[in-house]
Scaffold this motif. Structure first.
Motif, PDB file in Angstrom:
ATOM      1  N   ALA A  24       0.745  -1.130   0.027  1.00 46.75           N
ATOM      2  CA  ALA A  24       0.045  -0.043  -0.017  1.00 46.75           C
ATOM      3  C   ALA A  24       0.884   1.235   0.113  1.00 46.75           C
ATOM      4  CB  ALA A  24      -0.943   0.174   1.341  1.00 46.75           C
ATOM      5  N   LEU A  25       2.051   1.121   0.835  1.00 45.43           N
ATOM      6  CA  LEU A  25       2.761   2.419   0.912  1.00 45.43           C
ATOM      7  C   LEU A  25       3.441   2.974  -0.300  1.00 45.43           C
ATOM      8  CD1 LEU A  25       5.894   1.751   1.600  1.00 45.43           C
ATOM      9  CD2 LEU A  25       5.025   1.309   3.636  1.00 45.43           C
ATOM     10  N   GLN A  26       3.535   2.013  -1.488  1.00 50.01           N
ATOM     11  CA  GLN A  26       4.443   2.148  -2.483  1.00 50.01           C
ATOM     12  C   GLN A  26       3.498   3.372  -3.238  1.00 50.01           C
ATOM     13  OE1 GLN A  26       7.262   0.802  -3.068  1.00 50.01           O
ATOM     14  NE2 GLN A  26       7.141  -0.217  -1.110  1.00 50.01           N
ATOM     15  N   ASN A  27       2.221   3.474  -3.155  1.00 48.60           N
ATOM     16  CA  ASN A  27       1.615   4.500  -3.740  1.00 48.60           C
ATOM     17  C   ASN A  27       1.235   5.533  -2.720  1.00 48.60           C
ATOM     18  OD1 ASN A  27       1.532   3.601  -6.317  1.00 48.60           O
ATOM     19  ND2 ASN A  27       0.214   1.871  -5.480  1.00 48.60           N
ATOM     20  N   GLY A  28       1.906   5.716  -1.530  1.00 51.04           N
ATOM     21  CA  GLY A  28       1.579   6.836  -0.534  1.00 51.04           C
ATOM     22  C   GLY A  28       2.183   7.920  -0.532  1.00 51.04           C
ATOM     23  N   PHE A  29       2.229   8.522   0.421  1.00 50.72           N
ATOM     24  CA  PHE A  29       3.132   9.981   0.667  1.00 50.72           C
ATOM     25  C   PHE A  29       4.525   9.873   0.095  1.00 50.72           C
ATOM     26  CE2 PHE A  29      -0.057  10.798   4.268  1.00 50.72           C
ATOM     27  CZ  PHE A  29      -0.830  11.128   3.452  1.00 50.72           C
ATOM     28  N   THR A  30       5.253  10.735  -0.504  1.00 44.46           N
ATOM     29  CA  THR A  30       6.440  10.782  -0.946  1.00 44.46           C
ATOM     30  C   THR A  30       7.387  11.552  -0.360  1.00 44.46           C
ATOM     31  OG1 THR A  30       5.784  12.277  -2.825  1.00 44.46           O
ATOM     32  CG2 THR A  30       5.853   9.715  -3.165  1.00 44.46           C
ATOM     33  N   SER A  31       6.707  12.586   0.328  1.00 48.42           N
ATOM     34  CA  SER A  31       7.447  14.008   0.974  1.00 48.42           C
ATOM     35  C   SER A  31       6.557  14.543   1.979  1.00 48.42           C
ATOM     36  CB  SER A  31       7.968  14.794   0.118  1.00 48.42           C
ATOM     37  OG  SER A  31       6.994  15.551  -0.368  1.00 48.42           O
ATOM     38  N   ASN A  32       7.151  15.298   2.976  1.00 51.12           N
ATOM     39  CA  ASN A  32       6.490  16.240   3.964  1.00 51.12           C
ATOM     40  C   ASN A  32       5.367  16.979   3.321  1.00 51.12           C
ATOM     41  OD1 ASN A  32       7.954  15.016   5.942  1.00 51.12           O
ATOM     42  ND2 ASN A  32       9.056  16.701   6.422  1.00 51.12           N
ATOM     43  N   ALA A  33       5.466  17.261   2.051  1.00 51.98           N
ATOM     44  CA  ALA A  33       4.674  18.232   1.428  1.00 51.98           C
ATOM     45  C   ALA A  33       3.213  17.329   1.264  1.00 51.98           C
ATOM     46  CB  ALA A  33       5.059  18.537   0.033  1.00 51.98           C
ATOM     47  N   ASP A  34       3.173  16.071   1.460  1.00 53.85           N
ATOM     48  CA  ASP A  34       1.939  15.403   1.066  1.00 53.85           C
ATOM     49  C   ASP A  34       1.208  15.273   2.389  1.00 53.85           C
ATOM     50  OD1 ASP A  34       2.672  14.970  -1.573  1.00 53.85           O
ATOM     51  OD2 ASP A  34       3.727  12.936  -1.287  1.00 53.85           O
ATOM     52  N   ASP A  35       1.620  15.656   3.519  1.00 54.03           N
ATOM     53  CA  ASP A  35       1.217  15.302   4.742  1.00 54.03           C
ATOM     54  C   ASP A  35      -0.514  15.673   4.744  1.00 54.03           C
ATOM     55  OD1 ASP A  35       3.444  14.460   5.695  1.00 54.03           O
ATOM     56  OD2 ASP A  35       3.868  16.058   7.070  1.00 54.03           O
ATOM     57  N   PHE A  36      -1.256  14.979   5.466  1.00 48.40           N
ATOM     58  CA  PHE A  36      -2.483  15.188   5.672  1.00 48.40           C
ATOM     59  C   PHE A  36      -2.691  15.673   6.753  1.00 48.40           C
ATOM     60  CE2 PHE A  36      -6.665  11.966   5.901  1.00 48.40           C
ATOM     61  CZ  PHE A  36      -7.523  13.177   5.890  1.00 48.40           C
ATOM     62  N   LEU A  37      -3.014  17.145   6.736  1.00 49.13           N
ATOM     63  CA  LEU A  37      -3.054  18.129   7.931  1.00 49.13           C
ATOM     64  C   LEU A  37      -4.357  18.701   8.020  1.00 49.13           C
ATOM     65  CD1 LEU A  37       0.562  19.512   7.802  1.00 49.13           C
ATOM     66  CD2 LEU A  37      -0.041  17.420   8.898  1.00 49.13           C
ATOM     67  N   VAL A  38      -4.925  19.032   9.208  1.00 51.09           N
ATOM     68  CA  VAL A  38      -6.093  19.739   9.399  1.00 51.09           C
ATOM     69  C   VAL A  38      -5.524  21.528   9.866  1.00 51.09           C
ATOM     70  CG1 VAL A  38      -8.295  20.178  10.319  1.00 51.09           C
ATOM     71  CG2 VAL A  38      -7.779  18.010   9.803  1.00 51.09           C
ATOM     72  N   PRO A  39      -5.630  22.455   9.056  1.00 50.15           N
ATOM     73  CA  PRO A  39      -5.047  23.624   9.472  1.00 50.15           C
ATOM     74  C   PRO A  39      -5.903  24.533  10.428  1.00 50.15           C
ATOM     75  CG  PRO A  39      -6.170  23.904   7.483  1.00 50.15           C
ATOM     76  CD  PRO A  39      -6.365  22.240   7.586  1.00 50.15           C
ATOM     77  N   PHE A  40      -5.411  25.245  11.481  1.00 56.13           N
ATOM     78  CA  PHE A  40      -6.150  26.031  12.370  1.00 56.13           C
ATOM     79  C   PHE A  40      -5.442  27.443  12.190  1.00 56.13           C
ATOM     80  CE2 PHE A  40      -7.356  21.856  13.886  1.00 56.13           C
ATOM     81  CZ  PHE A  40      -8.754  21.827  14.321  1.00 56.13           C
ATOM     82  N   GLU A  41      -6.204  28.416  12.477  1.00 59.70           N
ATOM     83  CA  GLU A  41      -5.724  29.655  12.498  1.00 59.70           C
ATOM     84  C   GLU A  41      -6.352  30.490  13.726  1.00 59.70           C
ATOM     85  OE1 GLU A  41      -7.399  30.577   8.748  1.00 59.70           O
ATOM     86  OE2 GLU A  41      -9.478  30.465   9.344  1.00 59.70           O
ATOM     87  N   ASP A  42      -6.165  31.773  13.627  1.00 56.65           N
ATOM     88  CA  ASP A  42      -6.618  32.681  15.010  1.00 56.65           C
ATOM     89  C   ASP A  42      -8.040  32.484  14.920  1.00 56.65           C
ATOM     90  OD1 ASP A  42      -3.982  33.314  15.459  1.00 56.65           O
ATOM     91  OD2 ASP A  42      -3.981  35.298  14.507  1.00 56.65           O
ATOM     92  N   ALA A  43      -8.741  32.424  13.923  1.00 57.94           N
ATOM     93  CA  ALA A  43     -10.137  32.587  14.012  1.00 57.94           C
ATOM     94  C   ALA A  43     -10.797  31.150  14.269  1.00 57.94           C
ATOM     95  CB  ALA A  43     -10.647  32.933  12.498  1.00 57.94           C
ATOM     96  N   ASN A  44     -10.036  30.065  14.260  1.00 56.22           N
ATOM     97  CA  ASN A  44     -10.553  28.700  14.627  1.00 56.22           C
ATOM     98  C   ASN A  44      -9.107  28.216  15.289  1.00 56.22           C
ATOM     99  OD1 ASN A  44     -12.013  26.519  14.598  1.00 56.22           O
ATOM    100  ND2 ASN A  44     -11.386  25.921  12.440  1.00 56.22           N
ATOM    101  N   ARG A  45      -8.936  28.401  16.444  1.00 59.42           N
ATOM    102  CA  ARG A  45      -7.722  28.090  17.005  1.00 59.42           C
ATOM    103  C   ARG A  45      -7.438  26.563  17.429  1.00 59.42           C
ATOM    104  NH1 ARG A  45      -6.152  33.101  21.350  1.00 59.42           N
ATOM    105  NH2 ARG A  45      -6.292  34.520  19.364  1.00 59.42           N
ATOM    106  N   ASN A  46      -6.139  26.107  17.276  1.00 58.13           N
ATOM    107  CA  ASN A  46      -5.992  24.840  17.273  1.00 58.13           C
ATOM    108  C   ASN A  46      -6.563  24.393  18.908  1.00 58.13           C
ATOM    109  OD1 ASN A  46      -3.945  23.153  19.291  1.00 58.13           O
ATOM    110  ND2 ASN A  46      -3.280  22.531  17.215  1.00 58.13           N
ATOM    111  N   PRO A  47      -6.966  22.963  18.873  1.00 55.38           N
ATOM    112  CA  PRO A  47      -7.837  22.695  19.828  1.00 55.38           C
ATOM    113  C   PRO A  47      -7.004  22.365  21.394  1.00 55.38           C
ATOM    114  CG  PRO A  47      -7.643  20.830  18.374  1.00 55.38           C
ATOM    115  CD  PRO A  47      -7.285  22.089  17.602  1.00 55.38           C
ATOM    116  N   LEU A  48      -5.998  21.937  21.169  1.00 56.53           N
ATOM    117  CA  LEU A  48      -5.153  22.007  22.221  1.00 56.53           C
ATOM    118  C   LEU A  48      -4.691  23.245  22.862  1.00 56.53           C
ATOM    119  CD1 LEU A  48      -3.535  19.636  24.128  1.00 56.53           C
ATOM    120  CD2 LEU A  48      -1.490  19.691  22.803  1.00 56.53           C
TER     121      LEU A  48
END
Length: 472
Positions: free
Chosen positions: A252-276
């Motif tokens: 499976a991972l042969q067709n997965g992420f190839t660098s940090n640029a591919d990371d599956f991240l949920v962004p947060f910002e000042d208007a919607n701040r990080n939960p922690l």
């Protein structure tokens, strides 16, 4: 006198009855007039603009993603199990209770409700909407299937058997769904991801994916995410499938992420701040644990100031488990800054999966994958390669399973993966809390009180010391 009073009362009642009759007749005439001419009535008068009857896919999608970032990883789940894995230490109030392994059904009500009422049902809505005649959009369906599979995977890894085959069917009057076995849930995860890959690779698609806060509608990234999540869950079956789990993960991972640029991240910002960040701003019940902090200090790890904030004396100090040291360091900005992203899956995690699979199978490439995994983690967290540190501590140091899992434990702070790996491998070795109320570190979450109250006949009887199917 009594007769006079009686007559007066009768007259008053007659007057009231006549008035009621006249009012009723007037109302009939008025309504009849309204039936003849209703053009003046605004048909949207009783429509709540804040609760539209039909929500487009481009609005459902970011709502699901933000909910996953907030409740599936960023707040309720990972915070609790990171206390148990001693990334964090619960130093007061509810967090101290959880640190001693007291987690009740009422404590998981919020996350359970969010998973079903927001993440799963809304991803299913997108899948169904994507089939609308004339607007067939398999790319939307594929994205929703990846989100649903990711949600199911983390949920079953925390709770074991969960409702799925009969869940999300309230419109069909199925209000007390059965609980599907964890084995069947895993089969559904892989089926969802296979279907997602078919849909994401579809050459015909009417509506482009909009509203995607994770990958900006980039279908190639979603294809990589589907394969990467698949590798994660094949690895999780190593105790059930043995070497086959590692072989399937590698495929499976042969067709997965190839660098940090591919990371599956949920962004947060000042208007919607990080939960922690919000938790620390409002509650402050946790500190960084000495188990984790001392591990970083011992090797002068460059990720230390990003994961751990300086305390009031300008030092990095972890709370010794059970000490309730409120003077210890808070979580650092990388994991608890107001705009810190929450990772669903990363390239570094995928490389750790590859390293473990190749190492256990005795294949070439385990050392390289291990070194790549740590390098990717250090680069993502610090923004710099830190080549000298890697050469002194990681590169060329013969790989072992213990080293792979320890570095994955460091990389996965504030996510659910270290807890999953610890239950699966027993690594890293974690000491029991000195004030533990049970004789072992919990191996699962309890079921929600809302389920016990409303679906009692189907809720399995469990304790938080029971092992999940894949952990046996």
């Amino acid at each position: 006198m009594k007769l006079i009073i009686s007559n007066i009362i009768m007259k008053r009642n007659n007057i009231k009855n006549i008035a009621r009759t006249l009012l009723f007749c007037s109302l009939i005439v008025f309504l009849a007039g309204c039936e003849r001419n209703t053009d003046w009535i605004d048909e949207g008068l009783n429509v709540d603009p804040d609760s539209p009857a039909d929500v487009p896919m481009k609005l459902l999608l970011p709502a699901i993603q933000q909910e996953m970032g907030y409740n599936l990883v960023g707040n309720n789940t990972a915070r609790t199990n990171n206390i148990w894995t001693q990334h964090f230490d619960g130093v007061s109030r509810q967090a101290y209770t959880e640190a001693r392994y007291q987690l009740t059904p009422a404590d998981v009500n919020n996350v359970w409700g969010s998973i079903y009422a927001s993440m799963l049902i809304n991803s299913q809505l997108i899948i169904e909407k994507s089939k609308t005649e004339g607007q067939e959009s398999p790319h939307y369906a594929g994205v929703a299937q990846v989100l649903q599979a990711t949600t199911l995977g983390i949920t079953t890894d925390l709770f074991g058997d969960i409702p799925y085959s009969e869940a999300l069917k309230g419109s069909e009057n199925i209000l007390r769904p059965i609980y599907d076995s964890q084995e069947s849930i895993y089969n559904n995860i892989f089926a969802l991801l296979d279907d997602a890959l078919t849909n994401l690779n579809s050459p015909t698609n009417v509506l482009d994916v909009e509203g995607d806060v994770c990958f900006g509608g980039d279908i190639d990234n979603w294809i990589k995410a589907a394969n990467s999540i698949k590798a994660r869950h094949y690895l999780q079956l190593s105790n059930q499938l043995g070497n086959q789990a590692y072989t399937l993960a590698l495929a499976a991972l042969q067709n997965g992420f190839t660098s940090n640029a591919d990371d599956f991240l949920v962004p947060f910002e000042d208007a919607n701040r990080n939960p922690l960040f919000q938790f620390m701003e409002q509650r402050t019940d946790i500190r960084m644990a000495s188990t984790f902090v001392d591990l970083l200090i011992a090797s002068d790890d460059p990720r230390l100031p990003f994961y751990v904030a300086e305390n009031g004396d300008g030092e990095f100090v972890g709370s010794v488990i059970g000490s309730q040291n409120e003077s210890a360091s808070w979580p650092g900005d990388y994991i608890a800054g107001p705009s810190a992203s929450v990772p669903m899956m990363t390239y570094s995690e995928l490389k750790f999966i590859e390293a473990e699979a190749r190492f256990v199978l005795g294949q070439a490439g385990a050392q390289e994958a291990y070194e790549d995994a740590v390098a990717a983690s250090v680069l993502r967290v610090t923004g710099e390669a830190n080549t000298a540190w890697l050469d002194a501590n990681i590169n060329g140091d013969p790989v072992t399973l213990e080293k792979i899992i320890q570095q994955k434990y460091i990389d996965g702070v504030a996510t659910n993966q270290p807890y999953a790996d610890w239950r699966r491998t027993g690594l890293p070795v974690i000491a029991l809390h000195p004030d533990a109320v049970i004789s072992n570190i919990p191996t699962r979450f309890p079921y929600a009180q809302s389920e016990i109250d409303n679906n009692r006949e189907n809720v399995p009887s469990v304790t938080i010391s029971d092992k999940l199917w894949w952990d046996q």
